[in-house]
Motif scaffolding. Structure first.
Motif, short mmCIF file in Angstrom:
data_model
loop_
_atom_site.label_atom_id
_atom_site.label_comp_id
_atom_site.label_asym_id
_atom_site.label_seq_id
_atom_site.Cartn_x
_atom_site.Cartn_y
_atom_site.Cartn_z
N LEU A 112 64.11 28.60 32.86
CA LEU A 112 63.27 29.77 33.06
C LEU A 112 62.44 30.13 31.83
O LEU A 112 61.54 30.98 31.91
N GLY A 113 62.75 29.53 30.70
CA GLY A 113 62.00 29.81 29.49
C GLY A 113 62.31 31.17 28.90
O GLY A 113 61.43 31.82 28.32
N ILE A 135 63.21 48.45 33.66
CA ILE A 135 64.14 47.44 34.15
C ILE A 135 63.56 46.87 35.43
O ILE A 135 63.40 47.60 36.42
N TYR A 136 63.24 45.60 35.43
CA TYR A 136 62.62 44.99 36.60
C TYR A 136 63.67 44.48 37.59
O TYR A 136 64.59 43.74 37.21
N ASP A 137 63.52 44.89 38.84
CA ASP A 137 64.23 44.24 39.93
C ASP A 137 63.41 42.99 40.24
O ASP A 137 62.38 43.06 40.92
N ALA A 138 63.87 41.87 39.70
CA ALA A 138 63.15 40.59 39.85
C ALA A 138 63.86 39.69 40.85
O ALA A 138 63.84 38.47 40.71
N ALA A 139 64.48 40.31 41.86
CA ALA A 139 65.26 39.55 42.84
C ALA A 139 64.47 38.41 43.45
O ALA A 139 65.02 37.34 43.74
N HIS A 140 63.16 38.62 43.66
CA HIS A 140 62.32 37.61 44.32
C HIS A 140 61.59 36.70 43.34
O HIS A 140 60.84 35.82 43.79
N ALA A 141 61.76 36.92 42.05
CA ALA A 141 60.80 36.37 41.07
C ALA A 141 61.32 35.17 40.30
O ALA A 141 60.89 34.91 39.18
N PHE A 142 62.21 34.39 40.88
CA PHE A 142 62.70 33.19 40.19
C PHE A 142 61.53 32.26 39.87
O PHE A 142 60.77 31.86 40.75
N ALA A 143 61.39 31.91 38.58
CA ALA A 143 60.39 30.95 38.11
C ALA A 143 58.95 31.41 38.33
O ALA A 143 58.02 30.60 38.25
N VAL A 144 58.73 32.68 38.59
CA VAL A 144 57.37 33.20 38.77
C VAL A 144 56.74 33.43 37.40
O VAL A 144 57.40 33.92 36.47
N SER A 145 55.48 33.09 37.28
CA SER A 145 54.77 33.29 36.02
C SER A 145 53.42 33.94 36.26
O SER A 145 52.87 33.89 37.37
N SER A 183 56.34 33.49 31.88
CA SER A 183 57.35 33.98 32.81
C SER A 183 57.29 35.51 32.92
O SER A 183 57.26 36.21 31.91
N VAL A 184 57.32 36.02 34.16
CA VAL A 184 57.34 37.47 34.33
C VAL A 184 58.68 38.06 33.89
O VAL A 184 58.80 39.27 33.70
#
Length: 394
Positions: free
Chosen positions: A51-52, A156-166, A171-172
């Motif tokens: 994920l970097g 605090i980000y709920d990044a539940a959907h954001a796997f590997a999103v940039s 990376s977000v």
């Protein structure tokens, strides 16, 4: 009903069983099942590299991950500003952490929490802001960073959907004080059940790790009130094998998403929400908005698809702010959330997973295209137009 079997909204991706067996043998030989075992340590390091990000903590699921992050941010007794357009776990985590959710309206383009609405909702009781990268579409992270800096409020980000999103900056997951990923079975990358907390610095990671393990410092000391949020060795084994295939899975999802984009781009009254392929997306979902110019309303289209054994979903409907435990909050009043209310009446997520049969997908596309001509009494959607939504939100 169309032949070919049911098409569900998603289908979990699984690695080859043969790749998991050696890792299960390691678990059986070591008898280490939990408590930060060797596979969890390997997976944590490997996932951070992929994920970097530098500081990543594995947890049992994203909901407890959000609770841990909120606990670290000391939100208890205060308010956390968030979106009403999300899975209910977003608000539940805030409530379990001892805070009150405050709902802000969403942006009509991205469907994410609107930073301008958030700023209007900030009070002396605000302890944190929790945006959601809805459907993996990045939030306006720069605007939230600015709010955090000016008001001294953690994001605090709920990044539940954001796997590997940039996004353009990488990376977000690197934004905010913490981000929480879901590794649930329905997500782009899954460990059956699981989650991860991405922290900004080493001290935060250490605190998060303690909170995830009952607050234990060492065998003789417990220095804070924690909970059991640890990931098991079995889930880590699944994650390690999934990493071998995730790039192929994301590419395959992109092909499915592009077929939808190509097939639906000229359908009157239908707007495809997600950004185009190749823009840092993971293609977690394929949401469309069904507007007044379409031949039927959203629910009629849902039933039409269901009649052909195609199971789309109204994500997210109803709004969290309309649910019994939250609808009496002052911020849940319909007049404060016009865009979210409009979107929740029109949203429909179409089936998307890597091995969705192209013929069955074409059936879905054809049914949506045909629906634009079915002008009848079920056309009950109010007008959908981005400029209109922006106007009523102002």
């Amino acid at each position: 009903m169309t032949s070919g079997g049911p098409v569900f909204i998603t289908k979990p991706s699984l690695p080859p069983l043969a790749e998991i067996i050696p890792l299960l043998e390691e678990i059986w030989n070591s008898r280490m099942l939990s408590n930060n075992g060797p596979l969890v340590q390997r997976f944590e390091a490997a996932l951070a590299r992929y994920l970097g990000v530098e500081h990543l903590s594995l947890v049992a699921n994203a909901t407890v991950g959000l609770m841990v992050a909120l606990r670290h941010a000391a939100v208890a007794g205060g308010e956390v500003i968030t979106t009403p357009f999300s899975f209910v776990a977003t608000a539940h985590a805030i409530t379990w952490a001892g805070a009150t959710p405050v709902f802000g309206d969403i942006d009509p383009g991205t469907l994410n929490l609107d930073p301008e609405r958030v700023e209007r909702a900030i009070t002396p009781r605000t302890r944190a802001i929790m945006p959601v990268h809805t459907f993996g579409i990045p939030c306006d992270v720069a605007a939230f960073q600015d709010l955090s800096r000016r008001y001294g409020i953690p994001v605090i980000y709920d990044a539940a959907h954001a796997f590997a999103v940039s996004d353009a900056g990488g990376s977000v997951l690197q934004w905010g004080d913490m981000s929480v990923l879901s590794l649930h079975a329905t997500k782009v990358f899954n460990t059956f059940e699981g989650g991860a907390i991405i922290s900004r610095d080493r001290d935060t990671k250490r605190a998060v790790d303690r909170l995830s393990n009952f607050g234990i410092t060492d065998e003789a000391h417990v220095d804070t009130i924690g909970l059991n949020a640890k990931m098991s060795e079995i889930n880590a084994a699944i994650g390690l094998t999934q990493l071998n295939h995730i790039d192929d899975m994301i590419r395959a999802r992109g092909i499915v998403a592009q077929r939808y984009m190509d097939g639906l781009r000229n359908v009157n009254g239908v707007r495809c929400v997600c950004p185009p392929c190749g823009s840092g997306q993971n293609h977690y979902a394929f949401p469309i908005l069904v507007g007044r110019d379409y031949g039927m309303n959203r629910d009629a289209l849902l039933e039409r698809l269901k009649a052909h054994d195609i199971h789309a979903r109204r994500y997210f409907y109803p709004l969290i702010s309309d649910m019994p435990m939250y609808r009496d909050l002052p911020s849940a009043h319909a007049g404060f959330l016009p865009v979210a209310r409009q979107i929740t009446s029109q949203i429909l997520c179409l089936p998307l997973y890597p091995d969705l049969d192209p013929a069955r997908q074409q059936t879905i596309i054809d049914l949506v295209i045909q629906g634009q001509a079915d002008i009848g009494p079920d056309r009950q959607n109010s007008r959908f137009d981005v400029e209109y939504l922006a106007r009523i939100a102002s």
